[in-house]
Design a protein around this motif. Structure first.
Motif, mmCIF file in Angstrom:
data_model
loop_
_atom_site.group_PDB
_atom_site.id
_atom_site.type_symbol
_atom_site.label_atom_id
_atom_site.label_comp_id
_atom_site.label_asym_id
_atom_site.label_seq_id
_atom_site.Cartn_x
_atom_site.Cartn_y
_atom_site.Cartn_z
ATOM 1 N N ARG A 132 32.028 45.025 46.442
ATOM 2 C CA ARG A 132 31.163 44.277 45.450
ATOM 3 C C ARG A 132 32.032 43.823 44.468
ATOM 4 O O ARG A 132 33.058 44.780 44.078
ATOM 5 C CB ARG A 132 30.066 45.188 45.096
ATOM 6 N N LEU A 133 31.902 42.723 43.947
ATOM 7 C CA LEU A 133 32.775 42.016 43.031
ATOM 8 C C LEU A 133 32.625 42.893 41.638
ATOM 9 O O LEU A 133 33.653 43.109 40.831
ATOM 10 C CB LEU A 133 32.333 40.778 42.451
ATOM 11 N N ASN A 134 31.397 43.659 41.334
ATOM 12 C CA ASN A 134 31.280 44.317 40.045
ATOM 13 C C ASN A 134 31.410 45.856 40.486
ATOM 14 O O ASN A 134 31.243 46.803 39.570
ATOM 15 C CB ASN A 134 29.954 44.073 39.392
ATOM 16 N N ALA A 135 32.324 46.319 41.448
ATOM 17 C CA ALA A 135 32.463 47.749 41.838
ATOM 18 C C ALA A 135 33.723 48.216 41.319
ATOM 19 O O ALA A 135 34.229 49.090 42.271
ATOM 20 C CB ALA A 135 32.083 47.898 43.183
ATOM 21 N N ASN A 166 39.795 44.950 48.825
ATOM 22 C CA ASN A 166 38.556 44.302 48.120
ATOM 23 C C ASN A 166 38.933 44.140 46.641
ATOM 24 O O ASN A 166 37.957 44.055 45.823
ATOM 25 C CB ASN A 166 37.296 44.847 48.368
ATOM 26 N N ALA A 167 40.207 43.918 46.212
ATOM 27 C CA ALA A 167 40.594 43.969 44.830
ATOM 28 C C ALA A 167 41.967 42.842 44.708
ATOM 29 O O ALA A 167 42.934 43.293 45.526
ATOM 30 C CB ALA A 167 40.867 45.388 44.086
ATOM 31 N N ALA A 168 41.938 42.231 43.603
ATOM 32 C CA ALA A 168 43.403 41.602 43.518
ATOM 33 C C ALA A 168 44.271 42.291 42.998
ATOM 34 O O ALA A 168 44.055 43.343 42.457
ATOM 35 C CB ALA A 168 42.938 40.201 42.746
ATOM 36 N N PRO A 169 45.577 41.769 42.972
ATOM 37 C CA PRO A 169 46.728 42.746 42.471
ATOM 38 C C PRO A 169 46.666 43.073 40.986
ATOM 39 O O PRO A 169 47.121 44.032 40.697
ATOM 40 C CB PRO A 169 48.074 41.893 42.543
ATOM 41 N N ASP A 170 45.684 42.365 40.059
ATOM 42 C CA ASP A 170 45.608 42.808 38.529
ATOM 43 C C ASP A 170 44.371 43.669 38.659
ATOM 44 O O ASP A 170 44.367 43.926 37.380
ATOM 45 C CB ASP A 170 45.377 41.506 37.854
ATOM 46 N N ALA A 171 43.740 44.148 39.501
ATOM 47 C CA ALA A 171 42.632 45.103 39.375
ATOM 48 C C ALA A 171 43.195 46.374 39.070
ATOM 49 O O ALA A 171 44.332 47.155 39.356
ATOM 50 C CB ALA A 171 41.835 45.234 40.680
#
Length: 279
Positions: A132-135, A166-171
Motif C-alpha cells: 500500500r502507498l500509505n504503508a 514496494n518502496a522507491a529509493p528515497d523511502a
C-alpha cells in the motif's frame, strides 16, 4: 567467482498466466541465474507455478508453502515468495511479516543457506514488503525485521537480499537498508546493486508496461507513473570482513514485450556479483 542474481515479481497467474510463465521460464534458461528471488508465485492444489518457472533450468526451488505451517489469507490469489538456486539450498527460516497495518499481505520472507562452490556458505533472503502507498510505516518495521533475520543467520560470505520492496529509493525503509538513515535507534548497511552498476532510473513498475498500467491507474491514479521497487542488496564489509562482493553489472530484464506478451507487471532485475574471500 561470478554470481548472477535475478529478482522478479511474476504477478501470480493474472492475465495470460500460463503463457507468461512459459516466457519467464524461457528467459531464465537464457539468462542462467545462480540465485533467484521470486514473488507472487501461485501455489494451488491443482497448480504449482514454481515448478513451471524453473522447469529445465537445473535450479533447485523452495516455495514458502513448503515451510509455512499456516496458509495466509489471499494466498490462493496472490501467491507467495519462492527461492531458486543453482546449488542445493537449506531453508533456515520463513518469516511472516503480516504486521499491524499489513495483515492482508500473504507473502512471506524466506531465508536459505546456499553453499557456493570453493567459497562457502551464503545467506540468501527472498523478501516482499507491504504494497500500500500509505504503508511506509509498515515497511519500516519489515526492514527492521529483515535486518534481524540477517543477523540471526548471517554467514561468512556477504548476505544477499532480493525482492519487491514496494518502496522507491528515497523511502525510509530503503534508506535504512542502505545506511542512509537510522530506524528505531538502529542502523545497518547494504549495497544497493542498482546504485552501483545500473544505468538510468531503473524503474521496475511503470505505466510503460501494459500489465502494470491497470493497477497503477487503480492505486496511484497518476499518468506516466514509474518507480523503482525491486532491489538486490548485498551485505557490506562491516558485517562480512572476511569476504568481498563486487557488483559488476545491474540490468533490467523481461522489460519488453515478446510477440506482444509482457512477462509480468514488474520488470526483472539481473545483477552480476564477483564474490570472493578477502585477503
Amino acid at each position: 567467482m561470478n554470481l548472477r542474481v535475478l529478482t522478479l515479481n511474476v504477478w501470480n497467474d493474472e492475465g495470460n498466466g500460463s503463457a507468461r510463465t512459459k516466457l519467464i521460464n524461457r528467459e531464465i534458461r537464457r539468462l542462467k541465474p545462480d540465485l533467484v528471488s521470486f514473488q507472487e508465485v501461485v501455489r494451488k492444489p491443482d497448480f504449482g507455478q514454481l515448478a513451471h518457472l524453473i522447469d529445465g533450468t537445473g535450479l533447485h526451488g523452495t516455495h514458502q508453502a513448503d515451510l509455512q505451517p499456516v496458509t495466509p489469507p489471499f494466498f490462493d490469489r496472490y501467491g507467495g515468495g519462492a527461492v531458486a538456486s543453482r546449488w542445493p539450498h537449506q531453508p533456515l527460516e520463513v518469516l511472516d511479516l503480516r504486521l499491524a497495518g499489513a495483515n492482508d499481505v500473504p507473502w512471506a520472507t524466506l531465508a536459505v543457506s546456499v553453499v557456493i562452490p570453493d567459497l562457502g556458505e551464503m545467506l540468501f533472503i527472498v523478501a516482499t514488503a507491504s504494497w500500500r502507498l500509505n504503508a511506509e510505516h509498515v515497511r519500516e518495521r519489515q526492514a527492521l525485521a529483515l535486518a534481524d533475520l540477517d543477523a540471526r543467520h548471517r554467514k561468512t560470505l556477504p548476505t544477499i537480499i532480493a525482492g519487491d520492496f514496494n518502496a522507491a529509493p528515497d523511502a525510509a525503509s530503503i534508506r535504512f537498508l542502505t545506511g542512509r538513515q537510522s530506524l528505531d535507534s538502529r542502523s545497518v548497511h547494504y549495497h544497493d546493486a542498482w546504485d552501483i552498476a545500473g544505468e538510468g532510473p531503473g524503474h521496475t513498475w511503470t505505466t510503460a508496461n501494459p500489465n502494470a498500467k491497470a493497477g497503477i491507474d487503480r492505486m496511484v491514479r497518476q499518468p506516466k507513473h514509474a518507480r523503482r521497487l525491486d532491489y538486490v542488496f548485498i551485505g557490506g564489509w562491516d558485517a562480512h570482513p572476511a569476504a568481498s562482493a563486487h557488483v559488476k553489472a545491474a540490468a533490467l530484464v523481461l522489460d519488453s514485450a515478446v510477440g506482444g506478451l509482457w512477462a509480468s507487471d514488474h520488470f526483472g532485475l539481473l545483477v552480476d556479483i564477483e564474490v570472493g574471500k578477502s585477503g
